[in-house]
Scaffold this active site. Structure first.
Site, PDB file in Angstrom:
ATOM      1  CG  ASP A 102    -109.299  33.972 -30.788  1.00  0.00           C
ATOM      2  OD1 ASP A 102    -109.531  34.831 -31.608  1.00  0.00           O
ATOM      3  OD2 ASP A 102    -109.900  34.313 -29.568  1.00  0.00           O
ATOM      4  CG  LEU A 103    -101.928  34.387 -31.247  1.00  0.00           C
ATOM      5  CD1 LEU A 103    -100.550  34.011 -31.921  1.00  0.00           C
ATOM      6  CD2 LEU A 103    -101.651  34.650 -29.757  1.00  0.00           C
TER       7      LEU A 103
END
Length: 235
Positions: A102-103
């Site tokens: 979930d960068l």
């Protein structure tokens, strides 16, 4: 989930308090704590305590990358410095079997010019039992790799894709795909021209590949290529 700044043992911290009794939410909350406890790196926000209802993180006195870049483009040297830190953190996590997944700019904090990755709440750890269902889509469309859109949640190269999107956005001011859902589904393959120094373009082209096989083989190899591009810029 409630997230607040608080005083803890004489210092400022960020406290995440679970306020939901759904079993899936509880499992993910404690999984985040298990994963965060395994990470100790200068470019990752450290977990200080994990209780039944709370996760206590070190407070980072700085903006998110999103806030820092809002309305501006990062000069190449600044972008190299920031993303060296992000890639160093991801290479460290991957070496321990942990994928962030979930960068995005909201999950990178800046402290005294140093990038610090946070929020491993959607991460996958190969050492722990899977708690998400096969085929489950999780992520933010602009930064989600195409295989994540199909439900694949165990490929570390998904993080390399997300980092490349963030680097593109830092240099261009906007993400690479005007229609992210169209790009993910394959119905609209439009991509904006690569920004920044030409020395960086081969790495970005590789990192944005739809097929994970077309991306760098590892976070460490991508970090090395990023440093080479930076050396070329300096020369």
């Amino acid at each position: 989930m409630r997230v607040e700044r608080a005083r803890w043992e004489g210092r400022w911290v960020i406290v995440k308090t679970i306020s939901h009794d759904h079993p899936d939410v509880i499992r993910r909350f404690h999984r985040e704590g298990e994963i965060a406890a395994r990470l100790a790196h200068p470019n990752i926000v450290p977990l200080l305590a994990h209780t039944r209802t709370q996760l206590v993180y070190q407070f980072v006195d700085g903006p998110t990358l999103r806030d820092h870049l809002r309305g501006r483009r990062a000069p190449p040297r600044e972008a190299f410095r920031l993303f060296r830190g992000v890639m160093s953190a991801i290479a460290y996590a991957h070496a321990r079997g942990i994928m962030h997944l979930d960068l995005k700019p909201e999950n990178v904090m800046l402290e005294d010019g140093r990038a610090v990755v946070t929020d491993f709440g959607m991460s996958h750890d190969t050492a722990l039992t899977r708690i998400t269902s096969m085929g489950e889509r999780m992520g933010t469309p602009h930064y989600m790799a195409p295989e994540q859109y199909k439900g694949v949640r165990d490929d570390p190269r998904s993080d390399l894709y997300a980092v490349t999107v963030m680097l593109f956005e830092a240099l261009a001011g906007v993400p690479p795909h005007p229609d992210p859902l169209g790009w993910l589904s394959g119905t609209n393959l439009e991509r904006l021209p690569l920004p920044g120094p030409p020395a960086l373009h081969p790495l970005m082209e590789c990192g944005l590949a739809r097929d994970p096989e077309g991306r760098p083989p590892s976070a460490m190899s991508m970090l090395i290529e990023l440093e080479r591009a930076e050396e070329h810029l300096q020369s």
